[in-house]
Scaffold this active site. Structure first.
Site, PDB file in Angstrom:
ATOM      1  N   ASP A 212     -13.490  -7.768 -31.395  1.00  0.00           N
ATOM      2  CA  ASP A 212     -14.530  -7.008 -32.086  1.00  0.00           C
ATOM      3  C   ASP A 212     -14.693  -7.529 -33.521  1.00  0.00           C
ATOM      4  O   ASP A 212     -13.706  -7.775 -34.220  1.00  0.00           O
ATOM      5  CB  ASP A 212     -14.107  -5.531 -32.106  1.00  0.00           C
ATOM      6  CG  ASP A 212     -15.202  -4.612 -32.589  1.00  0.00           C
ATOM      7  OD1 ASP A 212     -16.243  -4.552 -31.918  1.00  0.00           O
ATOM      8  OD2 ASP A 212     -15.021  -3.946 -33.630  1.00  0.00           O
ATOM      9  N   GLU A 273     -16.810 -11.591 -30.583  1.00  0.00           N
ATOM     10  CA  GLU A 273     -18.043 -10.959 -31.027  1.00  0.00           C
ATOM     11  C   GLU A 273     -18.236 -11.439 -32.458  1.00  0.00           C
ATOM     12  O   GLU A 273     -17.606 -10.938 -33.382  1.00  0.00           O
ATOM     13  CB  GLU A 273     -17.953  -9.434 -31.016  1.00  0.00           C
ATOM     14  CG  GLU A 273     -19.303  -8.827 -31.378  1.00  0.00           C
ATOM     15  CD  GLU A 273     -19.273  -7.548 -32.195  1.00  0.00           C
ATOM     16  OE1 GLU A 273     -20.281  -6.835 -32.172  1.00  0.00           O
ATOM     17  OE2 GLU A 273     -18.276  -7.273 -32.885  1.00  0.00           O
TER      18      GLU A 273
END
Ligand code: NOJ
Length: 553
Positions: A212, A273
């Site tokens: 993330d 990401e």
């Protein structure tokens, strides 16, 4: 079956299905998806023919941001199950010949994490505070934030604390919600902790990790003001010296993570990401000694326009090819409006991520036709592909969720101007004619955590199963052909159409062609042997508007 688990470098051409856990399937009847529900529905995913699952965060969390606010990286939230349930799921996923990728959130913890509680309790100058980013405020009595950084969800990126003795204290940084304090990646304990967390899950057999906000971990020394720069995820990273996005120093962290992953017998893999400006910046994350893959958000944000799509396909393949990394192709995820709805309106010239980039009411038939063609285009491109749960059913964005039910922090943080991401997170419809459409077990009374539209009764798995014209059967067939066709997956492509043509035609060896018609008029097909698959019926051998076809020589 050609089991994904028997191939090496499986990640170079895997089709990976994103499970947004709270909305996939509810096993215990509380209206929220969980591990038990996912286990029960694994046959759907195995039958669909995907190679791997990526599961969004399942850790203990106050759920201020749907679980991206993690209180303990080594456990499972009771809402979702237990560590034993997670292990059972992993074993079953492997039993189906699939792999499992989990989500790690290293940029920030939850304020409920033991580290942050200690940071508050132990006070200024403590080692516990060093793990986060605390700074004195500016202005008289330090009443103003330390700098001008903005939270991605709206408002300042700083929140002031009160010291244990009741006096006003410093401010802490949170690039997302105030419940998500940013970690200080200059602190060796933070670095050591995450390598240990990776080992914790890899030792249990997890095959990979989605990272993330991979582009956000390192902040510029001195935390300089943004000034005229934008803090948004997308715009932020166009310059190399942005104070908190895509900084060069972040790569050293991931080289360390790669070394951890490579110590395993079947090396574990990463997907980043990372919202970066140019594809060349993204490619830096997937150099040979670093991460394996990164989501291709440029592709996701490209409008349904042939020239734009061709350009992004070329620039992605060329930048990633320089570092010998495979491309990934992704149309939707839990952070963006579903692509059926994005494609359901006149398409803009520029990037298209949110429905506010678009004008006019949605024509969902048009959006669905384009989504079907987009699926065939995407699955024919060289590399790996990500599917977001529900796209295989043709689900659209739920644009009319009642305001009092919205849960995304974006809604309140934006002063109720941006409805946020709940519209793509509505629980999946499985069967039956009325909500909850089999999402929760029969007889359970709890409402689903977001309401499902009545109209989804024609989009349940049961309604689409066996209907050759359904989105579900298109995806199943596309994945079956993709596995069987040697030309598909990893490799290269060669364009056969002109750069400014409204017909995209590319060839992949051996003997495969993908053709997509973006014009208003039906188009003649190039010479071919057989039609492997089409996203809609051909008319007298011609390819209708917004339709794609896979051809074999
Ligand atoms: C990206 C995740 O996909 C998103 O859902 C989340 O809100 C932010 N990172 C913050 O963790």
């Amino acid at each position: 079956m050609d089991s994904a688990r028997t191939r090496t470098s499986w990640w170079r051409d895997a089709v990976i299905y994103q499970v947004y856990l709270r909305s996939f399937a509810d096993g215990n009847g509380d209206g929220t998806g969980d591990i038990a529900g996912l286990r029960r529905r694994l046959p759907h995913l195995a039958g669909l023919g995907v190679d791997a699952l990526w599961i969004t965060p399942w850790y203990p969390s106050p759920m201020a941001d749907g679980g991206y606010d993690v209180a303990d990286y080594r456990d499972i939230d009771p809402l979702f199950g237990t560590l034993d349930d997670a292990q059972a799921l992993l074993d079953e996923v492997h039993g189906h010949g699939m792999r499992l990728i989990i989500d790690i959130v290293p940029n920030h913890t939850s304020t409920a994490h033991a580290w942050f509680r200690r940071a508050l309790a132990e006070g200024p100058g403590s080692a516990a505070r060093e793990r986060y980013i605390f700074r004195p405020g500016r202005g008289p009595r330090g009443a103003e934030p330390p700098n001008d950084w903005r939270s991605v969800f709206g408002g300042s990126a700083w929140t002031r604390i009160t010291e244990p003795d009741g006096s006003p204290g410093p401010w802490y940084l949170h690039l997302f919600a105030p419940e998500q304090p940013d970690l200080n990646w200059d602190d060796p304990q933070v670095r050591a902790e995450f390598e240990s967390v990776l080992r914790f899950w890899f030792d249990r057999g997890v095959d990979g990790v989605r990272i993330d906000v991979a582009h956000g971990l390192v902040k510029a020394p001195g935390l300089p003001d943004l000034g005229s720069l934008d803090g948004k995820l997308l715009e932020g990273a166009h310059r190399e010296d942005h104070p908190h996005w895509d900084r060069e120093e972040v790569h050293e962290i991931f080289q360390g993570w790669r070394a951890v992953a490579d110590t395993y017998d079947e090396p574990r893999v990463f997907v980043a990401e990372a919202w970066t400006g140019a594809p060349e910046r993204l490619a830096r994350y997937v150099r040979p000694d670093e991460l394996h893959t990164a989501f291709n958000f440029d592709y996701l944000m490209t409008p349904w326009r042939p020239d734009r799509l061709r350009r992004v396909i070329d620039s992605s393949l060329s930048a990633l090819g320089q570092v010998a990394a495979p491309a990934t192709w992704v149309l939707s995820n839990h952070d963006v409006a579903r692509h059926v709805s994005r494609y359901a309106r006149p398409q803009p010239e520029g990037p298209l991520r949110s429905l506010s980039d678009l004008k006019g009411p949605a024509d969902l038939d048009l959006g669905t036709r384009r989504a079907r063609a987009a699926a065939l285009l995407t699955l024919a491109l060289p590399g790996s592909a990500y599917l977001y749960q529900g796209e295989e059913l043709g689900l659209w964005e739920v644009e009319d969720l009642p305001e009092d039910l919205l849960q995304d922090p974006t809604w309140l943080r934006s002063g109720r101007t941006d409805r946020g991401r709940d519209g793509c997170r509505v629980p999946l419809p499985w069967q039956g004619d009325t909500p909850p459409f089999g999402f929760s077990p029969e007889g359970s009374r709890a409402r689903t955590w977001l309401p499902q539209p009545e109209a989804w009764k024609s989009l349940t798995v049961a309604a689409e199963e066996g209907d050759p014209s359904s989105m579900l059967e298109l995806y199943r067939e596309a994945l079956r052909v993709r596995r069987a066709e040697p030309a598909l997956g990893d490799g290269t492509l060669a364009w056969e159409s002109d750069p400014d043509s409204t017909l995209l035609v590319f060839r992949r060896a051996p003997g495969f062609r993908c053709v997509v018609n973006f014009s208003e008029e039906p188009a003649a097909l190039p010479e071919h042997g057989t039609v492997l698959l089409a996203s809609g019926p051909l008319h007298e051998g011609r390819l209708p508007s917004d339709t794609a076809v896979w051809l074999k020589d």
